[in-house]
Scaffold this motif. Structure first.
Motif, PDB file in Angstrom:
ATOM      1  N   LYS A 172       1.141  14.427  -2.116  1.00  0.00           N
ATOM      2  CA  LYS A 172       0.267  14.178  -2.063  1.00  0.00           C
ATOM      3  C   LYS A 172      -0.220  14.542   0.184  1.00  0.00           C
ATOM      4  O   LYS A 172       1.415  12.926   0.263  1.00  0.00           O
ATOM      5  CB  LYS A 172       0.081  12.948  -1.934  1.00  0.00           C
ATOM      6  CG  LYS A 172      -0.716  12.738  -3.789  1.00  0.00           C
ATOM      7  CD  LYS A 172      -1.408  11.626  -3.993  1.00  0.00           C
ATOM      8  CE  LYS A 172      -0.968  10.876  -5.239  1.00  0.00           C
ATOM      9  NZ  LYS A 172      -1.755  10.099  -5.505  1.00  0.00           N
ATOM     10  N   ASP A 185      -0.341   9.419 -12.614  1.00  0.00           N
ATOM     11  CA  ASP A 185       0.750   9.863 -11.954  1.00  0.00           C
ATOM     12  C   ASP A 185       2.696   9.417 -12.484  1.00  0.00           C
ATOM     13  O   ASP A 185       3.413   8.938 -11.632  1.00  0.00           O
ATOM     14  CB  ASP A 185       0.270   8.480 -10.807  1.00  0.00           C
ATOM     15  CG  ASP A 185      -0.368   9.077  -9.519  1.00  0.00           C
ATOM     16  OD1 ASP A 185      -0.926   9.629  -9.249  1.00  0.00           O
ATOM     17  OD2 ASP A 185      -0.938   8.299  -8.674  1.00  0.00           O
ATOM     18  N   ARG A 194       2.281  -1.361 -10.983  1.00  0.00           N
ATOM     19  CA  ARG A 194       0.907  -1.783 -10.793  1.00  0.00           C
ATOM     20  C   ARG A 194       0.991  -3.622 -10.244  1.00  0.00           C
ATOM     21  O   ARG A 194       0.982  -3.908 -11.610  1.00  0.00           O
ATOM     22  CB  ARG A 194      -0.210  -1.050 -11.693  1.00  0.00           C
ATOM     23  CG  ARG A 194      -1.616  -2.063 -11.010  1.00  0.00           C
ATOM     24  CD  ARG A 194      -1.863  -1.258 -10.864  1.00  0.00           C
ATOM     25  NE  ARG A 194      -2.399   0.874 -10.048  1.00  0.00           N
ATOM     26  CZ  ARG A 194      -3.059   0.953  -9.602  1.00  0.00           C
ATOM     27  NH1 ARG A 194      -2.880   0.634  -8.014  1.00  0.00           N
ATOM     28  NH2 ARG A 194      -2.822   2.217  -9.504  1.00  0.00           N
ATOM     29  N   ASP A 196      -4.911   6.522 -14.075  1.00  0.00           N
ATOM     30  CA  ASP A 196      -4.291   6.781 -13.011  1.00  0.00           C
ATOM     31  C   ASP A 196      -3.065   6.656 -13.687  1.00  0.00           C
ATOM     32  O   ASP A 196      -2.088   7.636 -12.390  1.00  0.00           O
ATOM     33  CB  ASP A 196      -4.689   6.065 -11.748  1.00  0.00           C
ATOM     34  CG  ASP A 196      -4.261   6.672  -9.961  1.00  0.00           C
ATOM     35  OD1 ASP A 196      -4.469   8.117 -10.020  1.00  0.00           O
ATOM     36  OD2 ASP A 196      -3.643   5.882  -9.278  1.00  0.00           O
TER      37      ASP A 196
HETATM   38 MG    MG Z   1      -1.962   5.999  -8.147  1.00  0.00          MG
END
Ligand code: MG
Ligand code: FPP
Length: 329
Positions: A240, A94, A99, A90
């Motif tokens: 989004k 993205d 993270r 992911d």
């Molecule tokens: Mg993401």
């Protein structure tokens, strides 16, 4: 507010057995792969999924202590590693640099290596599962991998077109998040030999909890003060449309709708557009509407536990529902 430490308490020994199981089984060949794997596994976050597997196993076990066995650890590992691999991929998709407040695998080792690491985690997971001979557990978790991919592709298509309906939003979050939490809760029950009915009830419980979990995640994305370890309003920057904005769009006049979508189109490179859209979503009640929807799923999840007799494990699962609803990270 209830803490995860308190929720973990009734299954401290089972969680320790799970950690030891992963440490022993999840090793890599070669220095680079070992380094990357150690890095990815050293910050696994809140550990909601293994906790859910283990609490469900403990609540569904007919004999106290039966949830501490190898099948439960294996089930928790199968679920958690699908999650770990999906986040590694992911972050590549993205183009995320961080993270949980530290460099993502792709930022630290480049995207092509992160893709291979995600593949490696998935491959290793399946190998360990199949070699264990516990085919019922492997079969049970496998379907969720396709659902995750379907959810991700659908989300990507919608972000590219900057379009969204409530039906599609619910389908996306079901596939990308709720399906795996449903599998986590139900595979715990399966691991200790619960009846088909109970396994199905736990799946519905986990799916409702998962819907709430993702809606809360989408709400937190709008909250600059949240301790998520992620930059605020990432979703808007990525185009989004999640529930807070969707709730406003659904009741907006044609004029406001065009204005909001226009601002969304500028969010990738324009911080002022991000901030003004964030403020409008808050002022127009989008965050409150999303919170109400989230609470609805939490209520449904708790109702699924009604037929279980009172126990520390059942209370911990009810508390986990409250934690998901109240969490700020
Ligand atoms: Mg993401
Ligand atoms: C995080 O969402 C991402 C997911 C919940 C699923 C991602 C799935 C894939 C990349 C498909 C690949 C699947 C497998 C099994 C390897 P987010 O971007 O909304 O959350 P974030 O803010 O934490 O990044």
């Amino acid at each position: 507010m209830i803490t995860l430490e308190e929720i973990r308490k009734p299954v401290t020994a089972e969680l320790a057995a799970f950690d030891e199981f992963v440490e022993r089984q999840f090793t890599a060949e070669g220095e680079l792969l070992s380094d990357m794997l150690r890095y990815a596994l050293s910050s696994r976050g809140k550990g909601i999924r293994p906790l859910l597997v283990i609490l469900s196993a403990a609540m569904n076990a007919s004999v106290k202590g039966a949830a501490g066995g190898r099948r439960t650890s294996l089930a928790a590992m199968l679920v958690e590693m699908i999650h770990v691999a999906s986040l590694i991929h992911d972050d590549v998709i993205d183009e995320a640099d961080t993270r949980r407040g530290r460099p993502s695998v792709n930022a630290r080792w480049q995207s092509h290596k992160a893709v291979i690491l995600g593949d490696y985690v998935l491959a290793k997971n399946m190998n360990i599962g199949l070699q264990s001979g516990q085919f019922d557990l492997v079969t049970h978790v496998c379907g969720s991998m396709a659902a995750l991919c379907e959810g991700e592709v659908l989300q990507d298509e919608c972000a590219a077109e900057r379009s969204m309906t409530l039906k599609t939003y619910l389908e996306i979050i079901h596939k990308k998040t709720a399906s795996l939490l449903g599998v986590a809760a139900s595979v715990g029950a399966l691991a200790v030999g619960a009846t088909r009915d109970r396994v199905a009830t736990m799946r519905r419980f986990g799916e409702s909890l998962g819907m709430a979990f993702q809606i809360q995640d989408d709400i937190l994305d709008y909250t600059p003060s949240a301790q998520t370890g992620k930059p605020a309003c990432n979703d808007l920057r990525e185009g989004k449309i999640t529930l807070p904005l969707l709730a406003v769009l659904e009741h907006a006049s044609e004029e406001l709708r065009a204005d909001l979508l226009g601002r969304l189109a500028r969010c990738r490179e324009d911080d002022a557009a991000v901030e003004s859209l964030r403020r409008t979503v808050e002022e127009e009640g989008g965050l409150a509407a999303a919170a109400t929807a989230m609470q609805g799923y939490i209520t449904r999840a708790v109702e699924m536990l009604a037929d279980y007799e009172e126990s520390d494990y059942r209370s911990a699962l009810v508390n986990l529902c409250a934690f998901i609803a109240e969490r700020d990270r």
